[in-house]
Every structure is written in structure tokens, then in C-alpha cells.
Design a protein around this motif. Structure first.
Motif, PDB file in Angstrom:
ATOM      1  N   VAL A   1       0.902  -1.117   0.049  1.00 50.73           N
ATOM      2  CA  VAL A   1      -0.041  -0.026   0.117  1.00 50.73           C
ATOM      3  C   VAL A   1       0.851   1.216   0.100  1.00 50.73           C
ATOM      4  N   GLY A   2       2.063   1.160   0.765  1.00 50.84           N
ATOM      5  CA  GLY A   2       2.878   2.246   0.671  1.00 50.84           C
ATOM      6  C   GLY A   2       3.622   2.893  -0.581  1.00 50.84           C
ATOM      7  N   LYS A   3       4.000   1.480  -1.335  1.00 45.53           N
ATOM      8  CA  LYS A   3       4.470   1.819  -2.577  1.00 45.53           C
ATOM      9  C   LYS A   3       3.474   2.181  -3.437  1.00 45.53           C
ATOM     10  N   VAL A   4       2.310   1.919  -3.433  1.00 46.11           N
ATOM     11  CA  VAL A   4       1.207   2.226  -4.429  1.00 46.11           C
ATOM     12  C   VAL A   4       0.734   3.891  -4.093  1.00 46.11           C
ATOM     13  N   MET A   5       0.790   4.296  -2.810  1.00 40.88           N
ATOM     14  CA  MET A   5       0.611   5.548  -2.485  1.00 40.88           C
ATOM     15  C   MET A   5       1.879   6.546  -2.929  1.00 40.88           C
ATOM     16  N   SER A   6       3.202   6.029  -2.912  1.00 41.29           N
ATOM     17  CA  SER A   6       4.068   6.875  -3.089  1.00 41.29           C
ATOM     18  C   SER A   6       4.480   7.006  -4.736  1.00 41.29           C
ATOM     19  N   ALA A   7       3.957   5.955  -5.541  1.00 44.52           N
ATOM     20  CA  ALA A   7       4.219   5.767  -6.972  1.00 44.52           C
ATOM     21  C   ALA A   7       3.697   7.075  -7.361  1.00 44.52           C
ATOM     22  N   ASN A   8       4.526   7.743  -8.371  1.00 47.60           N
ATOM     23  CA  ASN A   8       4.103   8.880  -9.348  1.00 47.60           C
ATOM     24  C   ASN A   8       3.643  10.128  -8.491  1.00 47.60           C
ATOM     25  N   SER A   9       3.844  10.174  -7.356  1.00 48.63           N
ATOM     26  CA  SER A   9       3.504  11.543  -6.623  1.00 48.63           C
ATOM     27  C   SER A   9       4.518  11.933  -5.612  1.00 48.63           C
ATOM     28  N   SER A  10       4.156  13.014  -4.889  1.00 51.09           N
ATOM     29  CA  SER A  10       4.981  13.554  -3.886  1.00 51.09           C
ATOM     30  C   SER A  10       4.940  13.050  -2.496  1.00 51.09           C
ATOM     31  N   LEU A  11       4.073  12.137  -2.461  1.00 44.50           N
ATOM     32  CA  LEU A  11       3.916  11.563  -0.978  1.00 44.50           C
ATOM     33  C   LEU A  11       5.087  10.883  -0.559  1.00 44.50           C
TER      34      LEU A  11
END
Lengths: 253, 219
Positions: free
Chosen positions: B61-71
């Protein structure tokens, strides 16, 4: 399929040169050889799957984030503790000595203002307390037994806390628990190792959150902070006042 | 024979998919802000006796959230080790009131400020097999080896995510994900597995939905 010529010649000599009036072809010989060797290999592999499992518990144990107690401590972790091998069942041996020693050193190093580690009973205790750790028992639970789909490890520690005069302050039986779910293609040894690491981390949690709450130790700490020099009576009651040499001094509190 | 095998493969590919339902609840319609220096952490609940949220799911979930974003999402194990022992299963805070009390410990509060963790996302749930049927037999002999038969099993993933704001000590929203799928193994001499990636689908659905809570610019 072709086999080395030498092997074929040996096999022909062993089985005779003729079979039903015909010469045996190399393919037939090859199939017979492979079949026999496969069967032997299968039997050896099946027998190898039996027997006991010995695993070494690994893992790293971080230093805890806590304010230390205002005490200096000597911690005795004898060779029996450092080299401890648990046998929770007939076919599982767990080498947890090294891992639990690492955990104790890391956690207790932050629990007190100063820590001295020893491997045998010191003649003189030049710190506020002496802590002696030993393993009271280890148990495991596997999915095959519990039908829960998790591996569980329980480790029970016995901690004896004495003051600088080697008077026993408290005995604390501290259980720790760890579990990990069973996963596809994960061996039993790996799963038990992971569960044991979680149990050791849980033991660290108990040392940080519950150590100062041990009733007898808490009383002793309280008395010490108020400037009293008594240890709580946790052993058999003292004899009559005229026999106990220090009774009058204690009653002056 | 060839046509039958192709038909089985096509049927299997179509059948071993997962279907996912996602529900969400937000306290506000405006996206949550995460400053450039701030980060968040995704943690799994492990205090239940009979299941636990796997570290692999939290990391996914962490990887999906940080993929292609500034998070910026801090890895779970790194966070738990840095704040040991306060987020171990025995003592991890179950609610914001407990977390607030924990942060009265100066060492803990200072560390949290130092690492600039603004949001916590707690995941709770598991993936498990709910049903199975069929059988597969494999044998080996001098003439050769092979597997014959057919077996299938249904997997279900049920997870809930709760977002905590550590500045205001308020819950900012919840996301729940239900994903089901059926996997097959067809034995035609060699076993042909058709695995429905139920947990993976749940992870992607959960990650994208929680990511939508935040004002995350694309990198």
C-alpha cells in the motif's frame, strides 16, 4: 537419450548381452538405469524429510526509546542463558541464546542510567541493583496443532532483582509472546524463527513498560526515593526482635 | 487435443480474476495537505490473536501511495524500529486518545517531531482462503511423471484503513476494501496454475483510494 558408452558397456555386461533373443538397445538400458536411480533418489529424499529441525533465532533488536530509570544496574547473563537451546517439542531445537542476549543488552542498556554486564555472580555489587535473568520455558504452537494458520512462540523469563547488598527485592516471571502467519512456500523453521523474533521484541516491550510496575520493586524504588534503606519483606518473615540483629534499625523508619 | 488445451488456458485466464469493492468515508471534501518536509507512515494492526495484517500488504500500500506522487511514505519496519517499543503489537495505540497519552513521553514526542511524521495510516485485515474444492494427483515413475486433476480455491481480502492526523489528533477518513477471486490449478500432465491475485488487487485499490485523500502532485 544417450548415456556415456562406458556406462552402457558395464550395464550390458551386468544384464547379459541378449534379452528375448535381441540385443538390448542403448535407449532401453538408459530408461532402466534412470528409472532405478530415480527410485533410489526418491526414497533417499523421503527419508531425509524426517528427523528433527534445528534453527537459530536471528534478528536485530533496536534500542528502545525511553527515559531511563534513575538506577545503575549489574545484569548477570550466565553462559546457560547466552547459549540457551530450547526444545519445545521432540523434533524442534531452537538456539535462542545469542538473540535473547542481544535483546537484553540493547533494552536494559536504555532502561537504566548505567549498565554493567557480567557472566558470573560478582563478589561485590557496586551498582544499585543486580538483575539475574534465566529462561523458565519455551513453547510453540504450529498450524497443524492449533488449526489457526499462525505459528506462535511463548518464552517465559525469570528475573531476580537484588539490591547492592544482594538482598532479594523481587522475583518476576515475565512471559513474552510472538506470532507470525503461515505463508505459502515458507518453511516451518523460518516461520518459527520469525515468531521467536517477535516474542523477543515483546520481551523488550515488557522490560520497558512493566519492569518498574513490579509491586515489590516499585515499593523498593519508592522507599529508596524517599531515602529509606529497607528492602521489602518478600522472603519468610523475620525472627523475633531479639534474634534479628538489624530489627531495631529497620523499625526506626 | 490442442484446441482443448487452448480453450482451458483461455477459460482459466478469464476466470482467475479478482473483483474488488471499495468504500470510503472522509471528514472533509478538501484534500489533505502534506508539506514537502513531512511524511506519513502506513502501519498494520497485529494485536488480534488469530490473524494479523502482513508487512507485505502494508509495504504494498505504501508503494502504491508513493508511486508517481510527491507523497513520502516511511517504510513500516523502519518506523517501528525507530519508535521501539511503542508500536509493537502489545502496546500500539488503538485510538488517538491513547496516542496522545503516549506522546507525553518526551523521547517519543521528540523523535516524532524530528522525523516529521504528519499522518498515520492504520491497516487492519487479512487475506484468507474461504473455500476450496477438487483434487490434484501427481505421480512419478520409471516411465515419466505427470499431474492430473483439477482444484480451485476462493480467496477473500478484507481490509480497512484509518487515516490519523498527528497535528490535530483527528481521524481524517476511512477506506474499506473487499476483494474476492478464484484460483485454479489444472493438471494436464504438467500443472497449469491460474492464480487470482486477490491481495494484490486489494492493495492497489486501497493504495489508490487512500492516495486520493491527499493533495499529491505527480513527480
Amino acid at each position: 537419450m544417450r548415456l556415456p558408452a562406458l556406462l552402457l558397456q558395464r550395464e550390458r555386461r551386468r544384464q547379459g548381452l541378449q534379452y528375448q533373443g535381441k540385443m538390448m538397445t542403448s535407449n532401453v538400458l538408459a530408461r532402466q538405469l534412470i528409472g532405478a536411480r530415480s527410485l533410489v533418489l526418491l526414497v533417499v529424499m523421503s527419508l531425509g524429510a524426517c528427523g528433527s529441525t534445528t534453527l537459530t533465532v536471528t534478528g536485530s533488536y533496536p534500542a528502545p526509546l525511553t527515559s531511563p530509570l534513575p538506577l545503575t544496574a549489574t545484569v548477570l547473563l550466565d553462559p546457560a542463558f547466552r547459549d540457551y537451546i530450547a526444545t519445545p517439542s521432540d523434533d524442534i531445537n531452537m538456539k535462542i541464546g545469542a538473540a535473547q542476549t542481544r535483546m537484553m543488552e540493547q533494552v536494559l542498556g536504555q532502561r537504566f542510567t548505567s549498565l554493567t554486564l557480567v557472566t558470573s555472580q560478582p563478589e561485590v555489587i557496586d551498582t544499585d541493583i543486580l538483575l539475574v535473568a534465566s529462561v523458565a520455558g519455551v513453547q510453540i504452537g504450529t498450524p497443524g496443532e492449533t488449526h489457526l494458520g499462525i505459528y506462535e512462540v511463548w518464552i517465559k523469563y525469570n528475573l531476580e532483582i537484588s539490591d547492592s547488598s544482594n538482598r532479594l527485592i523481587a522475583k518476576w516471571f515475565m512471559p513474552a509472546y510472538g506470532k507470525t502467519p503461515s505463508a505459502f512456500m515458507t518453511s516451518e523453521a523460518k516461520a518459527i524463527d520469525t515468531a521467536a523474533q517477535v516474542a523477543l521484541r515483546d520481551a523488550g516491550v515488557r522490560l520497558i513498560t512493566d519492569f518498574h510496575r513490579i509491586p515489590a520493586f516499585h515499593y523498593w524504588l519508592d522507599q529508596r526515593e524517599q531515602g529509606f534503606s529497607t528492602a521489602p519483606e518478600i522472603v519468610a518473615p523475620a525472627a523475633a526482635p531479639d534474634i534479628a540483629p538489624n530489627a531495631k534499625e529497620n523499625n526506626d523508619v | 487435443m490442442c484446441n482443448a488445451l487452448v480453450a482451458v488456458v483461455c477459460l482459466g485466464l478469464l476466470a482467475s480474476c479478482a473483483s474488488t469493492n471499495i468504500d470510503e468515508y472522509r471528514t472533509a471534501t478538501t484534500p489533505l495537505k502534506l508539506e514537502h518536509s513531512e511524511q506519513m507512515v502506513v502501519l498494520g494492526r497485529r494485536d488480534a490473536g488469530h490473524y494479523e495484517t502482513g508487512v507485505d500488504f502494508s509495504n504494498c500500500v505504501g508503494k502504491v501511495m508513493s508511486a508517481n506522487s510527491s507523497l513520502k511514505v516511511m517504510p513500516e519496519l523502519e518506523f517501528i524500529d525507530a519508535f521501539y517499543p511503542w508500536f509493537e503489537p502489545r502496546v500500539a495505540p488503538k485510538n488517538l486518545a491513547r496516542l496522545k497519552r503516549l506522546l507525553q513521553e518526551p523521547a517519543l514526542n521528540n523523535k516524532l517531531n524530528e522525523m516529521n511524521v504528519r499522518y498515520m495510516v492504520w491497516l487492519d485485515g487479512e487475506t484468507h482462503t474461504v473455500d476450496s474444492s477438487g483434487s490434484m494427483g501427481c505421480s512419478i515413475g520409471p516411465g515419466g511423471a505427470g499431474c492430473f486433476g483439477f482444484s480451485s480455491w476462493d480467496d477473500e481480502s478484507t481490509y480497512e484503513a484509518i487515516v490519523w492526523d498527528l497535528n490535530t489528533f483527528k481521524e481524517k477518513g476511512r477506506v474499506s476494501v473487499d476483494s474476492v477471486g478464484t484460483s485454479y490449478v489444472v493438471g494436464v500432465v504438467i500443472p497449469l496454475p491460474f492464480i487470482a491475485r486477490v491481495q494484490n488487487e486489494a492493495c492497489i485499490g486501497m493504495g489508490k483510494q487512500v492516495k486520493a485523500f491527499f493533495d499529491a502532485e505527480v513527480d
